[in-house]
Design a protein around this motif. Sequence first.
Motif, short mmCIF file in Angstrom:
data_model
loop_
_atom_site.label_atom_id
_atom_site.label_comp_id
_atom_site.label_asym_id
_atom_site.label_seq_id
_atom_site.Cartn_x
_atom_site.Cartn_y
_atom_site.Cartn_z
N TYR A 72 24.39 40.88 96.67
CA TYR A 72 23.59 41.66 95.73
C TYR A 72 24.51 42.14 94.62
O TYR A 72 25.73 42.16 94.75
N ARG A 73 23.90 42.52 93.51
CA ARG A 73 24.64 43.07 92.39
C ARG A 73 23.75 44.11 91.72
O ARG A 73 22.53 43.96 91.70
N ASN A 74 24.33 45.13 91.17
CA ASN A 74 23.56 46.20 90.55
C ASN A 74 23.02 45.76 89.19
O ASN A 74 23.63 46.01 88.15
N GLU A 75 21.85 45.10 89.24
CA GLU A 75 21.24 44.57 88.03
C GLU A 75 20.45 45.63 87.26
O GLU A 75 20.01 45.37 86.14
N LEU A 76 20.22 46.78 87.87
CA LEU A 76 19.50 47.89 87.23
C LEU A 76 18.09 47.48 86.83
O LEU A 76 17.59 47.86 85.76
#
Length: 579
Positions: free
Chosen positions: A51-55
């Motif tokens: 996962y990545r903090n895509e906002l």
Amino acid sequence: MKKIKTVFCSAVACLLVSVSFVGCGETTYGEFSYDDGIAADGENYNTKEFYRNELEVDFYADPGAIYVTEGEDKGWFFTYGTTGNGGGFAIYRSKDFSSWESVGFADVKPEGTWVSYDAWAPEVIYMNGKYYMYFSASAKNNSKYAGHYLGLAVSDSPRGPFELYESETKNAYGETITKSAPPIVFQNHFDEMRASGWAIPTGARSFSSIDASPFLDANGDLYLYFVPDNDNNPLTEKNMICGMKMLDPATPDYTTVTPLVASLYDTIEKVDGQWTGVGDTGIDVINEGPFMMQHTTLRSDGTTKTKYYLTYSDGEAGYKNPFYRVFTATSDMPLGKFEKDKATPTHGIASGFKHMSGTAHHSIVNAGDEMFIFYHAHVKRNLGDTNPRALAVDRMAWRYDETLGYDKLYSNGPTYSLCPVPNVTSGRTNLATHAVFRATNAGSGMSTDLLRDGVIPIHDHSDALEFRVNGSTTIEIILKKESDVSAMFIYNSYLFDNAFGKIDKITLEGGGKTYIINDLRFNPAYYDVQAKYIRPGAAAVASFKEPLKVSKITIGIGTKLAGSGVIGVGDIAIMGVQK
């Protein structure tokens, strides 16, 4: 969405990846696949692994979060946030932090109730078989209920519907809680508060409060933490965090209302019977958004130390400031006295960060053997523009501090780079935690424990926790048992001058086979050589299409992003299942 590398090798040439079977004096070459998380378009990645903090969950602030351990929603993370609606809270859930599902809206402003507008900062706690949502909101009948009040709604399910709390019987003060009036009305109990050290002037008509945060102690006692948003406090500072013991979910013991931390002060003490700020921090202007945890440190000599960790948000202009960050104060008791760790923010950006902004007003969730911080960040990552804010999540970790004599709380964020999905979802754990590490060319005083402590240095204040070598290194990792390894994360230095440019070679051995990866890339989206910038918290990643049986790993690092000299490695995570 998935970038997979499959490389065939022969006895003549081995490109990037090989697997060898050794026996009868000869070696036979085969194939295996891995994913380095770097897609051709620079954006897509395997959301089943990372996962990545895509906002992407935006117009969403002050997230309260829980992990559900029973019922039909078992295994889901739920989050509740402030929206532009003003009359309730958006509810989302996820298992992997990549896919977020909207599952409803908690309407706390139905007809005939006390809530008027500005419903803010929900937090949910599970107890007595129900989900209790604490929040604050402006009340109707402003002539009687001026300002913000702490509210409570309840549901049988984490997804709602949540209904404003009503009591079936009178509480300890002879009051009946109804939906038509706020459940907690401090001005009705100013006498009890004055008797316990509050300098509340005669004629004060309200005690406006925000940022309600519940905490259930290990002994079953319930506490509620909040921020008095008015001038009626003993330190003449608006931004102060208080706590109080609860007699039931909606009724405080008003004699226990206690100021815990206040802006510009190191701590709070009673002086001549009155609450007084002591010591000048000189740095923090706002103290708000509290969240409490209890944690017991197990020392190496077998003794233990239990502390209460009050985490809170601080920033010169509050949530509008890019440097809106999370700090920690600690105490031996849930109502203090608390001492601030004023020198080191627990979570937030530092000068020069370009990937995240305004990363605070948080909640902390334990799930399995992991801990996560849920917080909001500015969608305009490097501008500090507060319209809108969005949801982000990162891991946290405990690490023993010799000076303190107990564990200190660290955040491995804020990040905008690939992170492993939660262990409770993947079924894997970080095998590096219990592995044996050896490394060549280690810097003076460097311990290989820094490579497996679960803390990823992000700022100068965690600089001493980064493992550094002189020029190049070979890191040998012996797993506790032969295990099925699914992925590796080799975290880079947070300093550009110490950053590696690639992992030169990885050798994995186990099950009678040897697997080799040459030249594992570090994502070029995470650095800028000309600007001498690197995105803190990022790793070189190898995720295997099929788990590999591994007992030993050897990592060779000698190539820097620029120049020569010291190379830093933040941490190493080996995700897999121990057999």
